[in-house]
Design a protein around this motif. Structure first.
Motif, PDB file in Angstrom:
ATOM      1  N   THR A 298       1.108  -1.563   0.166  1.00  0.00           N
ATOM      2  CA  THR A 298      -0.051   0.246  -0.492  1.00  0.00           C
ATOM      3  C   THR A 298       0.440   1.451  -0.103  1.00  0.00           C
ATOM      4  N   GLN A 299       0.390   2.116  -0.387  1.00  0.00           N
ATOM      5  CA  GLN A 299       0.907   3.488  -0.624  1.00  0.00           C
ATOM      6  C   GLN A 299       0.309   4.101   0.497  1.00  0.00           C
ATOM      7  N   ASN A 300      -0.697   3.609   1.284  1.00  0.00           N
ATOM      8  CA  ASN A 300      -1.114   4.390   2.389  1.00  0.00           C
ATOM      9  C   ASN A 300      -0.739   4.248   3.493  1.00  0.00           C
ATOM     10  N   PRO A 301      -0.508   5.509   4.049  1.00  0.00           N
ATOM     11  CA  PRO A 301       0.236   5.790   5.973  1.00  0.00           C
ATOM     12  C   PRO A 301      -0.162   4.818   6.271  1.00  0.00           C
TER      13      PRO A 301
ATOM     14  N   GLY B 277      10.394  -3.097   8.584  1.00  0.00           N
ATOM     15  CA  GLY B 277      11.079  -3.248   7.214  1.00  0.00           C
ATOM     16  C   GLY B 277      11.132  -2.440   5.749  1.00  0.00           C
ATOM     17  N   ALA B 278       9.940  -1.684   6.008  1.00  0.00           N
ATOM     18  CA  ALA B 278       9.524  -0.792   4.935  1.00  0.00           C
ATOM     19  C   ALA B 278       9.775   0.723   5.597  1.00  0.00           C
ATOM     20  N   GLU B 279       9.703   1.690   4.601  1.00  0.00           N
ATOM     21  CA  GLU B 279       9.625   2.775   4.723  1.00  0.00           C
ATOM     22  C   GLU B 279       8.214   3.577   4.256  1.00  0.00           C
ATOM     23  N   ARG B 280       7.333   4.132   5.538  1.00  0.00           N
ATOM     24  CA  ARG B 280       6.627   3.939   4.853  1.00  0.00           C
ATOM     25  C   ARG B 280       6.076   5.456   6.615  1.00  0.00           C
ATOM     26  N   GLN B 281       5.298   6.316   5.673  1.00  0.00           N
ATOM     27  CA  GLN B 281       5.107   7.564   6.658  1.00  0.00           C
ATOM     28  C   GLN B 281       3.710   6.754   7.485  1.00  0.00           C
ATOM     29  N   ILE B 282       4.152   6.954   8.810  1.00  0.00           N
ATOM     30  CA  ILE B 282       3.603   6.917   9.678  1.00  0.00           C
ATOM     31  C   ILE B 282       2.055   7.593  10.306  1.00  0.00           C
ATOM     32  N   ARG B 283       0.691   7.922  10.985  1.00  0.00           N
ATOM     33  CA  ARG B 283       0.370   8.654  11.087  1.00  0.00           C
ATOM     34  C   ARG B 283      -0.670   8.405  12.108  1.00  0.00           C
ATOM     35  N   PHE B 284      -0.580   9.233  13.569  1.00  0.00           N
ATOM     36  CA  PHE B 284      -1.118   9.470  14.908  1.00  0.00           C
ATOM     37  C   PHE B 284      -2.022   9.844  14.799  1.00  0.00           C
ATOM     38  N   GLU B 285      -2.927   8.638  15.486  1.00  0.00           N
ATOM     39  CA  GLU B 285      -4.584   9.430  15.277  1.00  0.00           C
ATOM     40  C   GLU B 285      -4.820   8.959  16.945  1.00  0.00           C
ATOM     41  N   THR B 286      -6.075   9.441  17.488  1.00  0.00           N
ATOM     42  CA  THR B 286      -6.168   9.534  19.040  1.00  0.00           C
ATOM     43  C   THR B 286      -7.836   9.186  18.511  1.00  0.00           C
ATOM     44  N   ASP B 287      -8.520   8.151  19.645  1.00  0.00           N
ATOM     45  CA  ASP B 287      -9.773   7.451  19.293  1.00  0.00           C
ATOM     46  C   ASP B 287     -10.176   7.596  21.055  1.00  0.00           C
ATOM     47  N   SER B 288     -11.186   8.642  21.119  1.00  0.00           N
ATOM     48  CA  SER B 288     -11.430   8.166  22.995  1.00  0.00           C
ATOM     49  C   SER B 288     -13.067   6.596  22.671  1.00  0.00           C
ATOM     50  N   GLU B 289     -13.197   6.171  21.975  1.00  0.00           N
ATOM     51  CA  GLU B 289     -13.527   5.259  22.015  1.00  0.00           C
ATOM     52  C   GLU B 289     -12.380   3.430  23.019  1.00  0.00           C
TER      53      GLU B 289
ATOM     54  N   GLY C  61      -5.573   1.414  25.241  1.00  0.00           N
ATOM     55  CA  GLY C  61      -4.577   0.151  24.135  1.00  0.00           C
ATOM     56  C   GLY C  61      -4.480   1.448  22.751  1.00  0.00           C
ATOM     57  N   ILE C  62      -3.568   0.566  21.915  1.00  0.00           N
ATOM     58  CA  ILE C  62      -3.122   1.006  20.288  1.00  0.00           C
ATOM     59  C   ILE C  62      -3.301  -0.091  19.345  1.00  0.00           C
ATOM     60  N   GLU C  63      -4.021   0.884  18.254  1.00  0.00           N
ATOM     61  CA  GLU C  63      -4.323  -0.297  17.469  1.00  0.00           C
ATOM     62  C   GLU C  63      -3.283   0.411  16.461  1.00  0.00           C
ATOM     63  N   LEU C  64      -3.247  -0.518  15.241  1.00  0.00           N
ATOM     64  CA  LEU C  64      -2.040  -0.326  14.303  1.00  0.00           C
ATOM     65  C   LEU C  64      -3.250  -1.399  12.852  1.00  0.00           C
ATOM     66  N   VAL C  65      -2.569  -0.235  12.031  1.00  0.00           N
ATOM     67  CA  VAL C  65      -3.874   0.101  10.658  1.00  0.00           C
ATOM     68  C   VAL C  65      -3.543   0.159   9.989  1.00  0.00           C
ATOM     69  N   THR C  66      -3.477  -0.713   8.785  1.00  0.00           N
ATOM     70  CA  THR C  66      -3.039  -0.556   7.713  1.00  0.00           C
ATOM     71  C   THR C  66      -4.203  -0.736   6.631  1.00  0.00           C
ATOM     72  N   ASP C  67      -3.682  -1.242   5.154  1.00  0.00           N
ATOM     73  CA  ASP C  67      -4.949  -1.785   3.874  1.00  0.00           C
ATOM     74  C   ASP C  67      -5.394  -3.193   4.338  1.00  0.00           C
TER      75      ASP C  67
END
Lengths: 269, 227
Positions: A175-178, A204-216, A220-226
């Motif tokens: 994927t190209q998405n962060p 091992g990949a150079e990907r942009q990482i975006r940090f978001e906050t979720d009140s739900e 915990g922490i979630e890592l989401v990609t496509d």
């Protein structure tokens, strides 16, 4: 002379005349009257005998009819009694069946009501427990907890099994998405850097990482990609616990339904 | 002393005469005939009847019964003769309660007349029953030797009938007559009562003997003896 011949002749004539007179005025009428009376009596006796015989015949006939009537009545009575008995038995059976059905239905309804109520109570309890747990955890949630959670999350990423890790790696690479990392609170810069370096190390990949906050997310922490998500959250624990309790309840309800007593037995008691 | 009412003569014309015997006989005949006529004038044939009719029926049936007992099987054939004998002699005796009356049977002429009637009636009934030869044959039974004795028997019994009745009736009247001259009050009454009884007994005897003679002369009697 003691005998006077004229007198003898005269007396003989007198006697003959008297015989004729007596026959004429006494014997004949009297005997005829007696004969007629005897005939009358005989006729009346014969008539009486005939009447008696008729009466006897009628009496016999009446008795015969009476006997037949008695027999018919007895037969009809016995038939009616039998029919009444069988009808009674049938009605009793029907009534018993209806009562049994009603009882079973009521039992079923009661059971359903009880089950629904039970489930409602359990659900409510569950919700309350979880709400309390969530509330408690939310109250406790803070930077230090977030740090600790991050450590755990990163540890989990590192300990992913091979197949999962490969799938996730290929997903991230294709994927190209962060890659989105979602948390309850904002990461500090140190945390963000640590997370980024860890992801890079792992996939091992150079990907942009975006940090978001979720009140739900409680904690915990979630890592989401496509199409893929790796998460750690107390909510997950709670959800799995909820599922476990629900399964337990379902398992508990089944045997209860099986051991419910038969309607007949209940009725008989 | 008067032995017979024949001696009281009211009217006489040669051989013909009207004496007390004939007169009282007419009286008795009148009582019997008129009494019977009055009662049988309106006879009832149903179950309700007058007491007079009842009385006559009793008398007639009793006579019939007596005749039958003697052995005459058809009493209605003989009741005219035998019943009248009994009723005449009996009534003549009963009328002695009437003062001034003398029984015609107290006259030997009357009893002889009655006995003669029987004497004639017996062979008549016998011939009627078994025919002339049949009847006459009875005189030579069991053997011809018995013929005179049978004839003597016929005559003597007729004489006996006449004398017996006359003797009894006449003696009754005689005794009462004698007693009246000796003890005028109570005793004659008792003797009159006894005379009534004697009269009835004589009437019975006379008619029964006549019945027996007739029965002997008829076949019925014979059959009974053979049986």
């Amino acid at each position: 002379m003691l005998i006077d011949w004229f007198t003898v002749i005269a007396q003989a004539l007198n006697f003959l005349i008297l015989v004729w007179l007596m026959k004429r005025f006494l014997y004949k009428p009297i005997l005829r009257a007696i004969d007629q009376r005897e005939k009358l009596i005989a006729a009346e006796l014969a008539d009486a005998a005939a009447t008696k015989s008729d009466a006897q015949k009628e009496r016999d006939e009446f008795q015969h009819k009476n006997e037949i009537f008695d027999q018919q009545r007895a037969a009809l009575f016995s038939k009616a009694t039998d029919e009444a008995k069988s009808e009674r038995r049938r009605l009793m059976d029907e009534a018993r069946q209806a009562a049994d059905d009603l009882s079973a239905k009521r039992h079923e309804n009661l059971k359903n009501d009880a089950q629904i109520l039970n489930q409602a109570i359990i659900h409510r309890t569950q919700q309350e427990v979880f709400a309390i747990a969530r509330k408690a955890l939310a109250d406790l949630a803070g930077t230090s907890l977030e740090e600790r959670m991050l450590d755990v999350f990163l540890g989990r990423l590192k300990t992913l099994d091979g197949e999962e890790k490969e799938q996730l790696t290929s997903a991230i690479k294709s994927t190209q998405n962060p890659v989105v990392v979602r948390t309850r609170f904002d990461f500090s810069s140190a945390q963000s850097a640590a997370t980024e370096s860890a992801i890079k190390d792992l996939f091992g990949a150079e990907r942009q990482i975006r940090f978001e906050t979720d009140s739900e997310l409680i904690s915990g922490i979630e890592l989401v990609t496509d199409g893929h998500k790796v998460a750690w959250s107390i909510t997950d624990y709670l959800t799995s616990m909820e599922n476990g309790i629900a399964e337990l309840l379902e398992d508990k309800d089944k045997p209860e339904a099986d051991v419910a007593p038969a309607p007949e037995d209940e009725h008989g008691a | 002393m008067r032995l017979s009412p024949d001696e009281i003569i009211f009217w006489q014309h040669g051989f013909f005469k009207l004496n007390a015997t004939i007169l009282f006989t007419w009286g008795v005949m009148l009582i019997l005939a008129v009494g019977s006529k009055l009662v049988t004038h309106r006879l009832s044939t149903d179950l309700n009847r007058t007491r007079w009719q009842n009385l006559l029926e009793i008398i007639v049936t009793a006579i019939m019964k007596q005749i039958k007992e003697v052995g005459l099987h058809h009493p209605e054939k003989y009741i005219g003769f035998l019943g009248t004998l009994f009723l005449f002699v009996g009534t003549a005796a009963l009328c002695t309660v009437i003062p001034g009356y003398e029984p015609p049977t107290g006259s030997l002429s009357t009893t002889a007349a009655l006995a003669l009637c029987v004497f004639v009636a017996v062979p008549l009934f016998g011939i009627e029953d078994q025919g002339v030869s049949g009847y006459l044959k009875s005189y030579v039974e069991p053997t011809v030797v018995m013929l005179p004795f049978n004839i003597i028997s016929e005559i003597s019994r007729t004489l006996a009938l006449a004398v017996r009745l006359f003797g009894n009736m006449m003696s009754g009247a005689m005794i009462i007559g004698i007693l009246l001259s000796i003890t005028p009050f109570i005793f004659p009454v008792v003797m009159t009562l006894l005379g009534l009884l004697t009269g009835m007994v004589q009437a019975y005897i006379f008619s029964i003997l006549a019945a027996v003679y007739i029965a002997a002369a008829t076949k019925a009697r014979k059959e009974k003896i053979e049986g």
